[in-house]
Scaffold this motif. Structure first.
Motif, short mmCIF file in Angstrom:
data_model
loop_
_atom_site.label_atom_id
_atom_site.label_comp_id
_atom_site.label_asym_id
_atom_site.label_seq_id
_atom_site.Cartn_x
_atom_site.Cartn_y
_atom_site.Cartn_z
N UNK A 76 24.40 34.75 31.51
CA UNK A 76 24.80 36.06 32.04
C UNK A 76 25.46 35.93 33.40
N UNK A 77 25.16 34.88 34.13
CA UNK A 77 25.81 34.67 35.43
C UNK A 77 27.29 34.35 35.27
N UNK A 78 27.68 33.88 34.09
CA UNK A 78 29.08 33.53 33.83
C UNK A 78 29.78 34.53 32.91
N UNK A 79 29.05 35.09 31.95
CA UNK A 79 29.66 35.97 30.96
C UNK A 79 29.41 37.45 31.23
N UNK A 80 28.54 37.77 32.17
CA UNK A 80 28.19 39.15 32.43
C UNK A 80 27.05 39.62 31.53
N UNK A 81 26.74 40.90 31.61
CA UNK A 81 25.62 41.46 30.84
C UNK A 81 25.81 41.22 29.35
N UNK A 82 24.68 41.02 28.68
CA UNK A 82 24.69 40.72 27.25
C UNK A 82 24.19 41.91 26.43
N UNK A 83 24.81 42.12 25.28
CA UNK A 83 24.35 43.11 24.32
C UNK A 83 23.20 42.54 23.50
N UNK A 84 23.23 41.19 23.30
CA UNK A 84 22.15 40.51 22.58
C UNK A 84 22.14 39.04 22.95
N UNK A 85 20.96 38.43 22.79
CA UNK A 85 20.81 37.00 23.01
C UNK A 85 19.82 36.49 21.97
N UNK A 86 20.20 35.42 21.29
CA UNK A 86 19.36 34.82 20.24
C UNK A 86 19.14 33.35 20.56
N UNK A 87 17.91 32.90 20.40
CA UNK A 87 17.57 31.49 20.60
C UNK A 87 16.80 31.01 19.37
N UNK A 88 17.34 30.02 18.71
CA UNK A 88 16.69 29.48 17.52
C UNK A 88 16.50 30.50 16.42
N UNK A 89 17.42 31.44 16.30
CA UNK A 89 17.34 32.45 15.26
C UNK A 89 16.48 33.66 15.62
N UNK A 90 15.84 33.64 16.79
CA UNK A 90 15.00 34.75 17.23
C UNK A 90 15.71 35.54 18.32
N UNK A 91 15.96 36.81 18.06
CA UNK A 91 16.64 37.66 19.03
C UNK A 91 15.67 38.07 20.14
N UNK A 92 16.16 38.12 21.36
CA UNK A 92 15.36 38.62 22.47
C UNK A 92 15.08 40.10 22.24
N UNK A 93 13.86 40.55 22.56
CA UNK A 93 13.57 41.98 22.47
C UNK A 93 14.18 42.69 23.68
N UNK A 94 14.07 44.01 23.71
CA UNK A 94 14.71 44.81 24.76
C UNK A 94 14.23 44.42 26.16
N UNK A 95 12.94 44.15 26.32
CA UNK A 95 12.41 43.79 27.65
C UNK A 95 12.94 42.44 28.12
N UNK A 96 12.91 41.45 27.22
CA UNK A 96 13.40 40.12 27.58
C UNK A 96 14.89 40.15 27.90
N UNK A 97 15.64 40.93 27.13
CA UNK A 97 17.08 41.04 27.37
C UNK A 97 17.36 41.75 28.70
N UNK A 98 16.57 42.76 29.03
CA UNK A 98 16.74 43.47 30.31
C UNK A 98 16.46 42.54 31.48
N UNK A 99 15.42 41.69 31.37
CA UNK A 99 15.11 40.73 32.43
C UNK A 99 16.25 39.73 32.57
N UNK A 100 16.80 39.31 31.46
CA UNK A 100 17.91 38.37 31.48
C UNK A 100 19.13 39.02 32.13
N UNK A 101 19.47 40.22 31.72
CA UNK A 101 20.64 40.93 32.24
C UNK A 101 20.52 41.27 33.72
N UNK A 102 19.33 41.28 34.24
CA UNK A 102 19.14 41.54 35.67
C UNK A 102 19.79 40.46 36.53
N UNK A 103 20.02 39.29 35.94
CA UNK A 103 20.67 38.17 36.64
C UNK A 103 22.19 38.21 36.55
N UNK A 104 22.73 39.16 35.81
CA UNK A 104 24.20 39.24 35.65
C UNK A 104 24.87 39.57 36.98
N UNK A 105 26.05 39.01 37.18
CA UNK A 105 26.80 39.28 38.41
C UNK A 105 27.65 40.50 38.26
#
Length: 105
Positions: A76-105
């Protein structure tokens, strides 16, 4: 005649064995998939030696030795806020994605 038929059957069976592999080769490969909210201006991004490549609607990358949440924060620091993020076939839930997007520039 029967020998020709058995050879033809063996050939057909061999082709069928490789058909699923050919179909899966067309799908984007990667452990991670990050779909940015905005269309990216670059088709490749490198975060801490992890290469991300743009495939249709998402950046994808192979597995990294970091925790999935950290990898999300790096992209997110390079691509900006994300609509979704998946790791190993498991999508981040809304809370995890919000925490991740908080790091977006």
């Amino acid at each position: 005649m029967t020998r020709a038929l058995s050879i033809a059957a063996a050939l057909a069976g061999s082709v069928m064995l490789f058909a699923p592999a050919a179909g899966s080769a067309q799908a984007p490969a990667g452990y991670y998939a990050a779909t940015p909210v905005a269309q990216p201006t670059k088709t490749t991004v490198i975060t801490n030696n992890l290469l991300w490549k743009w495939h249709d609607t998402a950046f994808t990358a192979n597995k990294a030795p970091a925790r999935d949440a950290i990898v999300c924060q790096m992209i997110v620091q390079h691509a900006g806020a994300l609509a979704s993020f998946t790791a190993g076939g498991q999508a981040f839930d809304a809370d995890a994605l919000a925490k991740c997007n908080a790091r977006a520039k």
